[in-house]
Scaffold this active site. Structure first.
Site, PDB file in Angstrom:
ATOM      1  N   HIS A  63       0.765  -1.184   0.001  1.00 14.48           N
ATOM      2  CA  HIS A  63      -0.524   0.114   0.018  1.00 14.48           C
ATOM      3  C   HIS A  63       0.647   1.371   0.001  1.00 14.48           C
ATOM      4  O   HIS A  63       1.849   0.928  -0.172  1.00 14.48           O
ATOM      5  CB  HIS A  63      -0.846   0.198   1.102  1.00 14.48           C
ATOM      6  N   ASP A 113       5.956   4.658   4.888  1.00 16.46           N
ATOM      7  CA  ASP A 113       6.884   3.033   5.497  1.00 16.46           C
ATOM      8  C   ASP A 113       6.813   2.015   5.428  1.00 16.46           C
ATOM      9  O   ASP A 113       7.422   1.068   5.267  1.00 16.46           O
ATOM     10  CB  ASP A 113       6.491   2.780   6.822  1.00 16.46           C
ATOM     11  N   HIS A 114       5.856   1.720   3.335  1.00 20.76           N
ATOM     12  CA  HIS A 114       5.790   0.739   3.264  1.00 20.76           C
ATOM     13  C   HIS A 114       6.063   0.976   1.466  1.00 20.76           C
ATOM     14  O   HIS A 114       6.646   0.169   1.017  1.00 20.76           O
ATOM     15  CB  HIS A 114       4.081  -0.076   2.530  1.00 20.76           C
ATOM     16  N   HIS A 153      -7.812  -1.068   6.113  1.00 21.16           N
ATOM     17  CA  HIS A 153      -6.787  -0.264   6.283  1.00 21.16           C
ATOM     18  C   HIS A 153      -6.380   1.049   5.112  1.00 21.16           C
ATOM     19  O   HIS A 153      -6.934   2.130   6.158  1.00 21.16           O
ATOM     20  CB  HIS A 153      -4.586  -0.806   5.853  1.00 21.16           C
ATOM     21  N   GLU A 209       1.622  -8.651   9.472  1.00 20.96           N
ATOM     22  CA  GLU A 209       2.130  -6.929  10.523  1.00 20.96           C
ATOM     23  C   GLU A 209       0.931  -7.140  11.897  1.00 20.96           C
ATOM     24  O   GLU A 209       0.595  -8.383  11.725  1.00 20.96           O
ATOM     25  CB  GLU A 209       1.480  -6.105   9.635  1.00 20.96           C
ATOM     26  N   HIS A 214       6.421  -6.169  11.189  1.00 21.94           N
ATOM     27  CA  HIS A 214       5.924  -5.367  11.344  1.00 21.94           C
ATOM     28  C   HIS A 214       5.393  -4.709  13.695  1.00 21.94           C
ATOM     29  O   HIS A 214       4.007  -4.605  13.301  1.00 21.94           O
ATOM     30  CB  HIS A 214       4.882  -4.609  10.506  1.00 21.94           C
TER      31      HIS A 214
END
Lengths: 590, 438
Positions: free
Chosen positions: A68, A72-73, A157, A204, A414
């Site tokens: 996504h 941080d991804h 999310h 995660e 994560h």
């Protein structure tokens, strides 16, 4: 035994900088390519020199998958593809492909303009990087090459967030990215095809220990705090990411303002917000059912009470609410506004999401009464509230996912080490599954099942199936031989026992069993009818009946009129009881 | 599921097993339009191709029709006439709006000329087109990354050039200005707002009605409105594959082994009986009619079976006996076909629970009575030959197990007569030691 190797380059026992390398069936896949917002030196990017021993990434990696658009991804993606150098395919969902470059550009600006970072990727890098991206639709199986295929599932999310299944032959992993198992105001709940049974689930675990209280209560709490603060004439600062939770909270606040008839102004950082809403309009398919159903008549993201913000409003007297970007107070407008408002105890800051260690947001949440901004200490007097609205699955959600997909192994990333340990024990106890929680750079090896397949002639299979009288056909005796012809390249060929015997120059020996059945009277017609239900191709012979092409015979015994001889091949043993039962019933019935 | 390029969401399908592939080619278009390009790759090399949907206006080129339509609209408007285009509310309409706007811009027609779209679903039809970027052509798809709406009709809506209404009885009557272009249904001209416009404009030869739906013949559609002063044009737009494309390229590229198709596609259409090129040409084709059940014999003689790792590990295909060239070993176990997944399991698992008997390999060789007696003696069981009435049968009696073994067919068959199931098995075990397992 074949195995899957997994190495987290980031997000191993840590939140932020998600980057996981997976070697599966001879293919190398990178899952996410995030950056760490707590650092501004080399540590913010994953250590790409680790990959393939420092050789060119394109040669080593078969594909990169981005779950996504959160930084941080995906924050290191332009760095990896343009500065380190990677020309292979990058996969992400359509909304992620649209939104990620916006956030990357925003992040780049903060880094270079506010921080004065010169050694950073440029706008051009972002553009070139996005050209390598291939859009993926939900549930669509994408063949990366002959053997490697990937498939996306809805993860909740944020808009466009997806879980990815990576499959090579019979081996597969499911990577959740960040996901949310409870639907909210604008997104649905994560949904995976049940019984996916991956060899490894990489999940995660941001909220590994929290089982969050009811959402309604949390929202009421949030609204009450905001209302109290503006009643007292204070200003409320809510640092958010432009896309994601921001929309959820805006919908919440918008309806509350409407209902309570409030007049205090609500603002949203300019620019990004309008663009964000445009994205939501175009990717309405990725939101929840309610928004989808009504979008033609009324767009949920056209707010009546929420207006764009200008920096000059910050010093205006009177109460106001401001949604400001970025979310962790690590720079930009949020930090500038915070600097102006933080000394007044009437004001309030609500942190609606997780803050990475090292950011100003993280310090403020942890109760620091003085923080350093732009090298100068600033006193923090305003009220600080931390309310988790970020849409991650809690422990209950993670357990639910494990129950749904039934993985053979589980790995947590994560999340924080201590919290993971708690969840690890829980999963091990409840599901009896091996659980891993590797640190960055630590390799996890997951054994998978050996997958051998042979092509078997249909005639042998059919015969085998006919040997088992039970309709479920779970355990049918199977007898054949395998022949390997060296001259023909060593291919294995399945042949029948008869062919095998012929090849060896031996006759086939058949062991048969015989039993005498005594009946009150023998009615051949009735007997035939009764046995035909077991074998439709039953043959009538001069002296009896022949079933299953001669593998079972029922013969009259010459001298006696009330006795039968039942003879069957060893392989038909399973059928004998059934046949005997039919024979007895047939002769007992009138 | 594979993109078919015909409309938003249209797809071709394949059903595939380990050995066979059935492809279903439905309405498919390889022409440039708003839709994502057709995906041919997965349809190649099918054992059976089901072909159902072919252009019904093979004599008309759709690109030419669109061009002619735009030219006619411009001419009519210049003349001060109104244009009626009876059309379905989705699909071709999106492309027409785009083309028409471009053509009007280039002409001397006033940009204020309104375009009306009347349909109960007008608003949704236009809105939905913009939210399925993943089904659109690459050019349109790239617009959402900007972010912009993929279709220009949303800009036309905003600027007021295009106006959509549910029916002509709504606010439309207040907004209605002429000359104008009206898109509305139904293309059959038997119901819907199109009928009212025919009545309204039919008497004036300045106006024009433009028919585009290939499923309706112009003569029949206009018959009830005759005599008609209004000009009528037929510009059938059918983007589906035509016979030329199918015979020249598609059949060669997809190379199906067999084609199933409706009977109508195997002979020239009634409207052009002399056009023998308007048929599908394939050497192995089976026509069908509505309601037919077709059985296609399976060509696969093998099925793929998954082996239990235990069995796979135990396989030793080393050369044996006379077969120096080719190794051979037995393959035995319990086959499961549950849920149509073929899996060969090791029988040792069940042996422990004693649920199912161990599966013995078939045996090769000829059994001799003396050998059997010897083998039994080795494990301490007494056995003796019994003279038989028939010379071809050798009988061995095993009194300890109260059993008799008859050796038949020159030792290729043995018959064990014994009441006890356990003893039967034991005897069979002993016999197997005298022979070669395969």
């Amino acid at each position: 035994m074949p195995e899957i190797k997994v190495v987290p380059l980031g997000a191993g026992q840590d939140v932020g900088r998600s980057c996981i390398l997976v070697s599966i069936g001879g293919k190398n896949v990178m899952l996410d390519c995030g950056m760490h917002m707590g650092y501004s030196d080399d540590r913010r990017f994953p250590d790409f020199s680790y990959i393939g021993g420092g050789g060119p990434l394109t040669d080593y990696l078969d594909c990169v998958i981005i779950s996504h658009f959160h930084l941080d991804h995906c924050g290191s993606l332009p760095h990896m593809s343009e500065i380190v150098g990677y020309d292979g395919p990058i996969y992400m969902t359509y909304p992620t492909k649209a939104i990620a470059p916006v956030l990357l550009e925003d992040y780049r600006k903060v880094q270079t303009e506010f921080r004065g970072d010169t050694n950073f990727f440029t706008s051009q890098h972002i553009k070139q990087c996005m050209k390598k991206v291939i859009g993926v639709n939900l549930h669509e199986t994408v063949d990366v090459d002959e053997e490697l295929s990937i498939r996306a599932f809805y993860a909740g999310h944020v808009l466009g967030a997806a879980m990815f299944e990576v499959r090579v032959g019979s081996e597969s992993i499911l990577y959740t990215g960040d996901f949310n198992m409870t639907p909210d105001r604008h997104l649905g709940a994560a949904h995976v095809q049940p019984d996916l049974c991956p060899d490894l689930l990489i999940s995660e675990s941001t909220y590994a220990t929290t089982i969050r209280d009811s959402k309604r209560a949390r929202e009421r709490d949030f609204l009450k705090k905001v209302h109290d603060c503006i009643d007292g004439g204070g200003k409320v600062l809510i640092p958010v990411f432009a896309l994601g939770r921001a929309q959820e909270l805006c919908i919440l606040l918008e309806s509350y303002w409407e209902r309570m008839d409030l007049t205090a102004p609500v603002y949203f950082s300019q620019g990004l917000a309008e663009k964000a809403n445009q994205y939501y309009r175009l990717f309405i398919n990725w939101t929840n059912e309610k928004i989808k159903r009504t979008f033609v008549q009324r767009n949920m993201f056209d707010f009546k009470h929420i207006k764009p913000f200008d920096m000059t409003y910050a010093d205006m007297p009177g109460p106001m609410v401001l949604f400001s970007t970025p979310g962790m107070l690590h720079g930009g407008q949020s930090l500038r506004v915070f600097k102006r408002w933080c000394s007044n105890e009437k004001n309030m800051i609500i942190m609606p999401g997780y803050c990475v260690a090292g950011t100003v947001g993280h310090k403020v949440i942890n109760g620091a009464r003085s923080v350093e901004i732009d090298g100068r200490p600033v006193e923090v007097n305003l009220r600080v509230e931390y309310m988790s609205f970020s849409a991650h699955a809690d422990a209950k959600g993670i357990m639910q996912l494990i129950r749904d997909v039934r993985p053979r192994h589980v790995m947590f990333v994560h999340g924080e080490d201590a919290k993971m340990e708690f969840l690890k024990e829980k999963v091990e106890k409840e599901f009896n599954l091996p659980v891993f929680k590797p640190a960055n750079g630590e390799t996890v090896v997951v054994p998978t099942r050996l997958d051998v397949r042979l092509d078997v002639p249909v005639s042998i299979i059919e015969h085998s199936l006919s040997l088992d009288p039970s309709p479920s056909k779970r355990s049918c005796p199977f007898r054949a031989a395998v022949r390997m012809d060296r001259a023909a390249g060593g291919d294995l060929e399945v042949i029948s026992s008869q062919t095998a015997a012929d090849l060896l120059g031996l006759p086939l020996h058949t062991i048969t069993f015989s039993q005498t059945v005594t009946l009150p009277k023998i009615d051949w017609k009735q007997l035939t009818r009764a046995l035909r239900t077991l074998d439709g191709d039953l043959q009538k012979k001069e002296d009896g009946l022949e079933m299953f092409a001669g593998e079972v015979t029922i013969m009259r015994i010459k001298e006696a009129s009330d006795e039968l001889e039942l003879v069957w091949d060893e392989g038909r043993e399973e059928w004998v009881d059934l046949i005997l039962e039919r024979i007895t019933n047939a002769s007992n019935s009138p | 599921m594979h993109n078919s390029g015909f409309s938003i969401g249209s797809a071709n399908w394949t059903i595939q097993t380990d050995y066979e592939k059935v492809a279903y080619l439905s309405a498919t278009s390889s022409r440039t339009s708003h839709t994502k390009a057709v995906d041919w790759e997965k349809l190649k090399g099918a054992d059976v191709l089901v072909l159902t949907s072919v252009s019904v206006a093979p004599e008309r080129n759709p690109e030419e029709s669109v061009h002619m339509l735009c030219v006619t609209v411009v001419e009519t408007l210049k003349r001060g006439g109104n244009v009626l285009i009876p059309i379905a509310p989705t699909g071709v309409l999106y492309d027409l709006l785009e083309c028409l706007a471009a053509n009007l811009d280039q002409s001397t027609v006033s940009v204020d000329t309104p375009i009306y779209f009347l349909s109960p679903v007008a608003e949704s039809a236009l809105a939905y087109a913009n939210i399925y970027a993943e089904w659109l052509s690459e050019k349109k798809q790239n617009r959402v990354y900007v972010p912009e709406e993929p279709f220009p009709h949303s800009i036309m809506l905003k600027s007021g050039r295009l106006k959509s209404f549910t029916t002509m009885h709504s606010n439309f009557s207040r907004e209605f200005r002429t000359p104008c272009v009206v898109f509305t249904g139904h293309p059959s001209l038997r119901f819907g707002d199109a009928v009212h416009f025919m009545e309204l404009w039919g008497g004036d030869q300045k106006n024009a009605v433009l028919l585009t739906d290939p499923d309706y013949s112009m003569m029949e559609v206009l018959a009830p409105f005759q005599p008609l002063a209004m000009r009528a044009y037929n510009f059938p737009i059918d983007t589906r594959l035509d016979f030329g494309q199918i015979n020249a390229t598609i059949m060669r590229e997809l190379a199906p082994k067999r084609v199933l198709l409706p009977e109508q596609l195997t002979k020239p259409p009634a409207t052009a009986p002399t056009r023998t090129d308007f048929v599908v040409q394939h050497s192995n084709q089976t026509p069908f009619r509505v309601g037919d059940t077709l059985s296609v014999a399976s060509s696969a003689s093998r099925k793929r079976v998954r082996l239990d790792p235990e069995i796979a590990k135990g396989m030793d295909v080393s050369a044996r006996g006379a077969l120096a060239e080719a190794g051979m070993c037995s393959l035995r176990g319990l086959l499961s076909a549950y849920d149509n997944i073929l899996e060969l399991k090791s029988d040792s698992v069940d042996k422990e629970n004693d649920r199912s008997p161990a599966v013995r390999s078939r045996l090769g060789g000829q059994l001799v009575g003396a050998a059997l007696i010897e083998a039994l003696a080795k494990i301490g069981v007494r056995a003796e030959p019994v003279p038989a009435a028939d010379q071809s049968v050798a009988l061995v009696r095993v009194p300890d197990w109260s059993a008799i073994v008859a050796i038949l067919d020159e030792g290729k068959r043995s018959k064990i007569t014994c009441e006890s199931k356990a003893n039967r098995r034991r005897l069979a075990d002993v016999i197997s030691t005298c022979l070669t397992p395969l």
